[in-house]
Motif scaffolding. Structure first.
Motif, PDB file in Angstrom:
ATOM      1  N   UNK A 127      48.011  26.391  36.646  1.00  0.00           N
ATOM      2  CA  UNK A 127      48.676  25.109  36.436  1.00  0.00           C
ATOM      3  C   UNK A 127      47.677  24.024  36.845  1.00  0.00           C
ATOM      4  N   UNK A 128      46.845  23.627  35.880  1.00  0.00           N
ATOM      5  CA  UNK A 128      45.755  22.727  36.215  1.00  0.00           C
ATOM      6  C   UNK A 128      44.741  23.445  37.092  1.00  0.00           C
ATOM      7  N   UNK A 129      44.494  22.879  38.258  1.00  0.00           N
ATOM      8  CA  UNK A 129      43.554  23.507  39.190  1.00  0.00           C
ATOM      9  C   UNK A 129      44.231  24.508  40.114  1.00  0.00           C
ATOM     10  N   UNK A 130      45.570  24.598  40.022  1.00  0.00           N
ATOM     11  CA  UNK A 130      46.305  25.503  40.917  1.00  0.00           C
ATOM     12  C   UNK A 130      46.583  26.837  40.245  1.00  0.00           C
ATOM     13  N   UNK A 131      46.927  27.823  41.062  1.00  0.00           N
ATOM     14  CA  UNK A 131      47.399  29.120  40.571  1.00  0.00           C
ATOM     15  C   UNK A 131      48.805  29.341  41.113  1.00  0.00           C
ATOM     16  N   UNK A 132      49.767  29.535  40.205  1.00  0.00           N
ATOM     17  CA  UNK A 132      51.174  29.648  40.604  1.00  0.00           C
ATOM     18  C   UNK A 132      51.771  30.921  40.011  1.00  0.00           C
ATOM     19  N   UNK A 133      52.994  31.235  40.448  1.00  0.00           N
ATOM     20  CA  UNK A 133      53.758  32.341  39.886  1.00  0.00           C
ATOM     21  C   UNK A 133      54.790  31.784  38.915  1.00  0.00           C
ATOM     22  N   UNK A 134      54.896  32.421  37.726  1.00  0.00           N
ATOM     23  CA  UNK A 134      55.868  31.993  36.724  1.00  0.00           C
ATOM     24  C   UNK A 134      56.651  33.208  36.243  1.00  0.00           C
ATOM     25  N   UNK A 135      57.826  32.950  35.690  1.00  0.00           N
ATOM     26  CA  UNK A 135      58.648  34.022  35.144  1.00  0.00           C
ATOM     27  C   UNK A 135      57.972  34.573  33.890  1.00  0.00           C
ATOM     28  N   UNK A 136      57.870  35.897  33.808  1.00  0.00           N
ATOM     29  CA  UNK A 136      57.205  36.526  32.668  1.00  0.00           C
ATOM     30  C   UNK A 136      58.062  36.479  31.408  1.00  0.00           C
ATOM     31  N   UNK A 137      59.350  36.227  31.528  1.00  0.00           N
ATOM     32  CA  UNK A 137      60.225  36.173  30.365  1.00  0.00           C
ATOM     33  C   UNK A 137      60.619  37.541  29.844  1.00  0.00           C
ATOM     34  N   UNK A 138      60.324  38.597  30.581  1.00  0.00           N
ATOM     35  CA  UNK A 138      60.684  39.959  30.196  1.00  0.00           C
ATOM     36  C   UNK A 138      60.643  40.831  31.445  1.00  0.00           C
ATOM     37  N   UNK A 139      61.172  42.053  31.303  1.00  0.00           N
ATOM     38  CA  UNK A 139      61.085  43.010  32.401  1.00  0.00           C
ATOM     39  C   UNK A 139      59.648  43.511  32.529  1.00  0.00           C
ATOM     40  N   UNK A 140      59.120  43.460  33.738  1.00  0.00           N
ATOM     41  CA  UNK A 140      57.738  43.868  34.002  1.00  0.00           C
ATOM     42  C   UNK A 140      57.744  45.148  34.834  1.00  0.00           C
ATOM     43  N   UNK A 141      57.030  46.151  34.359  1.00  0.00           N
ATOM     44  CA  UNK A 141      56.889  47.380  35.150  1.00  0.00           C
ATOM     45  C   UNK A 141      55.854  47.201  36.253  1.00  0.00           C
ATOM     46  N   UNK A 142      54.736  46.619  35.902  1.00  0.00           N
ATOM     47  CA  UNK A 142      53.642  46.381  36.859  1.00  0.00           C
ATOM     48  C   UNK A 142      53.031  45.021  36.573  1.00  0.00           C
ATOM     49  N   UNK A 143      52.819  44.245  37.613  1.00  0.00           N
ATOM     50  CA  UNK A 143      52.069  42.990  37.505  1.00  0.00           C
ATOM     51  C   UNK A 143      51.249  42.852  38.780  1.00  0.00           C
ATOM     52  N   UNK A 144      49.945  42.707  38.625  1.00  0.00           N
ATOM     53  CA  UNK A 144      49.116  42.526  39.823  1.00  0.00           C
ATOM     54  C   UNK A 144      47.867  41.730  39.472  1.00  0.00           C
ATOM     55  N   UNK A 145      47.448  40.938  40.443  1.00  0.00           N
ATOM     56  CA  UNK A 145      46.177  40.233  40.361  1.00  0.00           C
ATOM     57  C   UNK A 145      45.181  40.990  41.234  1.00  0.00           C
ATOM     58  N   UNK A 146      44.074  41.410  40.631  1.00  0.00           N
ATOM     59  CA  UNK A 146      43.041  42.118  41.390  1.00  0.00           C
ATOM     60  C   UNK A 146      41.814  41.223  41.490  1.00  0.00           C
ATOM     61  N   UNK A 147      41.341  41.036  42.701  1.00  0.00           N
ATOM     62  CA  UNK A 147      40.075  40.325  42.890  1.00  0.00           C
ATOM     63  C   UNK A 147      39.179  41.159  43.802  1.00  0.00           C
ATOM     64  N   UNK A 148      37.903  41.172  43.473  1.00  0.00           N
ATOM     65  CA  UNK A 148      36.939  42.047  44.139  1.00  0.00           C
ATOM     66  C   UNK A 148      35.918  41.193  44.876  1.00  0.00           C
ATOM     67  N   UNK A 149      35.712  41.499  46.155  1.00  0.00           N
ATOM     68  CA  UNK A 149      34.742  40.786  46.974  1.00  0.00           C
ATOM     69  C   UNK A 149      33.599  41.713  47.379  1.00  0.00           C
ATOM     70  N   UNK A 150      32.394  41.222  47.251  1.00  0.00           N
ATOM     71  CA  UNK A 150      31.215  41.919  47.770  1.00  0.00           C
ATOM     72  C   UNK A 150      30.877  41.271  49.105  1.00  0.00           C
ATOM     73  N   UNK A 151      30.971  42.033  50.199  1.00  0.00           N
ATOM     74  CA  UNK A 151      30.858  41.443  51.530  1.00  0.00           C
ATOM     75  C   UNK A 151      29.826  42.179  52.377  1.00  0.00           C
ATOM     76  N   UNK A 152      29.350  41.465  53.382  1.00  0.00           N
ATOM     77  CA  UNK A 152      28.484  42.038  54.415  1.00  0.00           C
ATOM     78  C   UNK A 152      29.296  42.073  55.707  1.00  0.00           C
ATOM     79  N   UNK A 153      29.785  43.241  56.113  1.00  0.00           N
ATOM     80  CA  UNK A 153      30.544  43.341  57.361  1.00  0.00           C
ATOM     81  C   UNK A 153      29.614  43.597  58.552  1.00  0.00           C
ATOM     82  N   UNK A 154      30.008  43.107  59.709  1.00  0.00           N
ATOM     83  CA  UNK A 154      29.256  43.357  60.948  1.00  0.00           C
ATOM     84  C   UNK A 154      30.248  43.496  62.099  1.00  0.00           C
TER      85      UNK A 154
END
Length: 345
Positions: free
Chosen positions: A209-236
């Motif tokens: 929604x412009x510069x934002x990220x929001x949740x909206x109704x999918x308008x149907x029955x959803x079996x699975x919905x997920x946002x996946x984001x992957x980070x490459x990190x240096x842990x210490x």
């Protein structure tokens, strides 16, 4: 003449046996050093390649989506290279140990003494391999973690997401004993990929929604919905290892991960990929799986704190992103992950 020949052969056999004993640990340590070198070279190459992609992005030669895609491809390529090259060295080490499992090998070199015994009833080849590296001050490890994610708003869990939101992490690390004559303090550092999944509740999906990220109704029955984001990190982490030292004659050894452990620290890195995955049944009864790669305003950079406590190779693990997940949302949402962690020597 037969007597002389017998003594010559016996002497050659004795020399060959001693030569094998003298070179076994050197060969094993050389293989271990090669494995560490391979991993370091691949990490350094990945860092250089990512920096080059960032330069292209700053010059507007590529889009953000293209940069993210390139970074993910580069990270996967370097991970595959490590796996392939290390497998070759691991096979060399397997062959070296197998050559000696039917006897006893001793070496006293530079103040170190190695003794290897093989018992087909109680010890495997992998255990014998592990013995070679058991007392090195710096050891390389494979790390794997899995658990659940929760988005936090001002210290409270966001109820718009399912408890099935999950994460998993894998990578390589190095464990270095800090004090020469004490086993308590260790520095643990490495490189990891963190896969985070956020699963909205109530048949909703992520949308921009412009510069934002929001949740909206999918308008149907959803079996699975997920946002996946992957980070490459240096842990210490600063690790407290309560494993007891071992004394063998006039030698003192400091084995790691043989007792209770506690680690505290953090991580810093960058986001390399994000996509939304939706599964549903269409009007014709067909199962549909929709993957949408793109920019969901996930922050390009990530940093956070993490800790673990456990016994031997297994620990309870927690990490918390101090950087909000989404860069432009009105409410800061920070990811909290709880799970189980495995550190394999």
């Amino acid at each position: 003449m037969k007597t002389i020949t017998f003594y010559v052969v016996a002497l050659l056999c004795l020399c060959a046996t001693k030569l094998c004993a003298q070179t076994f640990s050197d060969r094993a340590n050389a293989i271990g050093d090669k494995i560490e070198l391979i991993t370091k070279q691949q990490k350094d190459s990945l860092k250089t390649e990512v920096e080059a992609v960032n330069v292209q992005l700053e010059k507007n030669e590529i889009t953000t989506a293209q940069a993210d895609s390139k970074k993910q491809e580069l990270a996967q390529k370097r991970a595959n290279n490590i796996e392939t090259l290390v497998a070759v060295e691991q096979q060399k080490l397997d062959d070296l140990v197998k050559d000696k499992v039917d006897g006893k090998i001793e070496e006293d070199k530079n103040g170190r003494r190695f003794t290897f015994k093989y018992d087909t009833k109680s010890r495997s080849v992998k255990d014998s391999i592990k013995k070679v590296y058991e007392y090195k001050r710096t050891q390389s490890q494979l790390v794997f973690a899995i658990g659940v994610n929760r988005l936090m708003n001002d210290g409270n869990a966001d109820k718009n997401f399912k408890w099935r939101s999950d994460f998993y992490e894998w990578g390589v690390s190095w464990n270095t004993r800090i004090l020469k004559e004490n086993n308590l303090l260790h520095a643990k550092y490495g490189l990891s990929l963190q896969y985070n999944n956020l699963r909205p509740d109530g048949d909703r999906v992520f949308a921009k929604d412009g510069a934002r990220t929001i949740l909206v109704d999918a308008g149907r029955d959803i079996d699975v919905a997920r946002l996946r984001y992957v980070n490459l990190v240096i842990p210490a982490h600063l690790e407290f290892d309560f494993a007891k030292k071992k004394v063998n004659g006039d030698k003192t050894y400091f084995p790691i991960q043989r007792g209770f452990r506690l680690g505290v620290g953090g991580y810093v890195g960058l986001n390399v990929k994000e996509k939304q995955i939706i599964k549903f049944e269409d009007d014709n009864g067909n199962n549909v799986k929709d993957r949408t790669k793109g920019n969901y305003n996930v922050n390009d950079f990530v940093y956070g704190v993490s800790a673990y406590v456990g016994y031997r190779d297994i620990s309870l693990y927690a990490k918390y992103d101090l950087q909000p997940v989404f860069s432009n949302n009105e409410i800061d949402q920070n990811n909290l992950s709880l799970g189980i962690r495995f550190d394999f020597n």
